[in-house]
Design an enzyme around this catalytic site. Sequence first.
Site, PDB file in Angstrom:
ATOM      1  N   ASP A   1     -16.369  -8.114  19.293  1.00 53.54           N
ATOM      2  CA  ASP A   1     -17.523  -7.512  19.298  1.00 53.54           C
ATOM      3  C   ASP A   1     -17.596  -7.815  17.505  1.00 53.54           C
ATOM      4  O   ASP A   1     -16.675  -7.781  16.965  1.00 53.54           O
ATOM      5  CB  ASP A   1     -18.390  -6.113  19.487  1.00 53.54           C
ATOM      6  CG  ASP A   1     -19.940  -5.383  19.662  1.00 53.54           C
ATOM      7  OD1 ASP A   1     -20.022  -5.159  20.567  1.00 53.54           O
ATOM      8  OD2 ASP A   1     -20.188  -6.725  19.121  1.00 53.54           O
TER       9      ASP A   1
HETATM   10  C1  GLC Z   1     -23.700  -5.925  18.518  1.00 57.32           C
HETATM   11  C2  GLC Z   1     -22.944  -5.476  20.099  1.00 57.32           C
HETATM   12  C3  GLC Z   1     -23.262  -6.941  21.190  1.00 57.32           C
HETATM   13  C4  GLC Z   1     -24.326  -7.775  20.602  1.00 57.32           C
HETATM   14  C5  GLC Z   1     -23.090  -8.430  19.377  1.00 57.32           C
HETATM   15  C6  GLC Z   1     -24.012  -9.467  18.027  1.00 57.32           C
HETATM   16  O1  GLC Z   1     -22.926  -5.145  18.153  1.00 57.32           O
HETATM   17  O2  GLC Z   1     -22.236  -4.475  20.247  1.00 57.32           O
HETATM   18  O3  GLC Z   1     -23.582  -6.749  22.584  1.00 57.32           O
HETATM   19  O4  GLC Z   1     -23.668  -9.268  21.560  1.00 57.32           O
HETATM   20  O5  GLC Z   1     -23.211  -6.922  17.908  1.00 57.32           O
HETATM   21  O6  GLC Z   1     -25.113  -9.009  18.158  1.00 57.32           O
END
Ligand code: GLC
Length: 752
Positions: free
Chosen positions: A263
């Site tokens: 993430d």
């Molecule tokens: C965010 C989210 C994830 C998302 C990523 C990119 O913090 O937790 O679901 O796809 O970052 O935006």
Amino acid sequence: MNKLLLSFTLMAACVTVASSSVPVYLDETRTIDERVEDALSRMTTEEKVAMLHAQSKFSSAGVPRLGIPEFWTTDGPHGIRPEVLWDEWDQAGWTNDSCVAFPALTCLAATWNPDMALLYGKNIGEEARYRKKDILLGPGVNIYRTPLNGRNFEYMGEDPYLASMMVVPYIKGVQSNGVATCVKHFALNNHEVNRHTTNAIVDDRALYEIYLPAFKAAVQEGGAWTIMGSYNLYKGQHVCHNQYLLNDILKGEWGFDGVVVSDWGGTHDTEQAIANGLDMEFGSWTNGLSNGASNAYDNYYLAMPYLKLIKDGKVGTKELDDKVRRILRLAFRTTMNTRRPFGSLCSPEHIAAARNIGEEGIVLLKNDRNILPINPDRVKKIAVIGENALKMMTVGGGSSSLKVKYELSPLDGIRKRFGDKAEIVYARGYVGDPSGEYNGVVTGQNLNDDRTAEEIFAEAVETAKNADFVIFVGGLNKSAHQDCEDSDRAGLELPYNQDRVISALAKANKNLVVINISGNAVAMPWVKDVPAIVQAWYLGTECGNAIASVLAGDVNPSGKLPMTFPVALTDVGAHSVGDYPGTPRNDGSDIVDCSYSEGIYVGYRWNDKNDIKPLFPFGHGLSYTTFNYGKPSISSDRMAADGKITISIPVSNTGSRTGAEVVQLYITDVKSSLPRPVKELKDFKKVSLEPNQSAEIQFEITPDKLMYFDNERHEWVAEAGDFIALIGSSSSYIKNSVKFKLLSDTTNATNK
Ligand code: GLC
């Protein structure tokens, strides 16, 4: 040798020559593994390390020298995020990147229709493909442990079987476009408070029986090409690099051959990232080009620090090659797959799909006096009340926020459907969040209202008194501490004093329907005073049309709740015995331990164990027609360990209009060595019936549907003995049941 054979021989020779002149990794007649090995052998260590981490907010490097393209990722599960600048979260202001917003995944789950999931995946995958995105950062399948979780709207409810059945077709639909899904957030990211520091403490039975199944189905049945590690910790290790969840379970027990993506900002340590299963690192807080280095993405944990460890001889390249093999495999499935389709954007088909999924996911919770559907010919004046009747919901909520081609509001839809015959009047009712901007996308709505709350309240009541029918549209929204990433709700109650408004409207007009727009259950203290209640989710671009179709009866609602609506928060395991949101360690670390003390008793499993009556049960949803369930029959009341039995139930439409019913099969293990839920959903079938039509619904029950996870033996087991198959129209409305016996113990050692 005749001419035909000669020509075939020459052609074959040409292909061979052609193949032999094309490097193996570029030769699509070769197997993916052959191509992987060839590409790997041609890469330098620097090129390999460069593939492991972001080069911009949403992209990672390919191998320019070898013509291996870079990867472009995009949020999110409901639609394709607008373009951003190289290292910004804000949109770049392009004019060709508006999208169709599909309904939120709670709505998809509420259809209980895997065909809708396939339609959804195919269509959103086409939008991603057209926008030249290679990895769609979705779907999410974290289990609905608490109704306070800000991101439940992005997920598929409380039951592992339902979520498993709905996520698999979605994945297949997306990946049929040559676009990878990135199933998230693996795993145990069940609330947003302290999401980067929560250490989830879960026993193995709850882990394997509740929190992992949808991810396992995504990998083993859906064939997901990437998985996103979650921010939280498990057993003290951040899950983006976690020996237990990534190496032992995902890649070990499940045989995942794809790529683990972090993430954004979920990576915390180079050596753990090397050893504990992370393959690609994104968004680790390095503000791209402003950290002093020429390219601060080189500062990422799997960037220069990793290369230095290799160059210094402190780590080998075994893990590096495994990561790069997975990434190359992903390339041959996506960026280097010359046969993948070209996608499409904002097509009539996508808009129709968004509407159909929305219409099929809307849940009719209550309909006393059958006041719904509203007959457009019989109603002269409709009062529409509530901020959610006009507030845009596709902007906000965190990373799933979108820039849409358009969003038809409930008020728009009601005006369009009823406005030619009835007068439609609107009153605000309450002021929630008048803002409308996220990541540089603005709604353009001016929802500011300078009147006092009392004036707004009085206007709503007066408007209701003078109408034939009142439609209140309220619920939550995508603001912080509502249905929104990176924060949770403060409580189960509706915000902005809506309960007072609803109660007053119920007194002012007996023809009242409350439409709750939310991704979460809400408390309804007025439930007895309101004749009709509709759960309408976040429906996206076609929201207004979907809601109006159901209100007018153009569509007969067939949605069923994918989560329990509790009466009060204390009726929920996570808030009764669970440790939500967790207890800070106070040991100088920022870690917050969160014990999932309720174990396997999540959702209706908790209600059943404690005999707690829900406000509305899991699997509940009414129709404008009625159904009768006949007496079930069973092929045999004795099942061998390797056998199966079939249960048949006649279901008929006893009403006056065509409708669809979701027939649900739950299983009870009468006596088991380890405690088990009273019942568990193990199958369902959605059937459409015309008036007076009947259908024989059949369920095949095999031993794997009887199993529980034995944490001591670390395997799935079904114990000989009595079982009960319960057939219901919801987890609380069991229509019939039939007993049967499993003749001998059986295990599924391979089914981890
Ligand atoms: C965010 C989210 C994830 C998302 C990523 C990119 O913090 O937790 O679901 O796809 O970052 O935006």
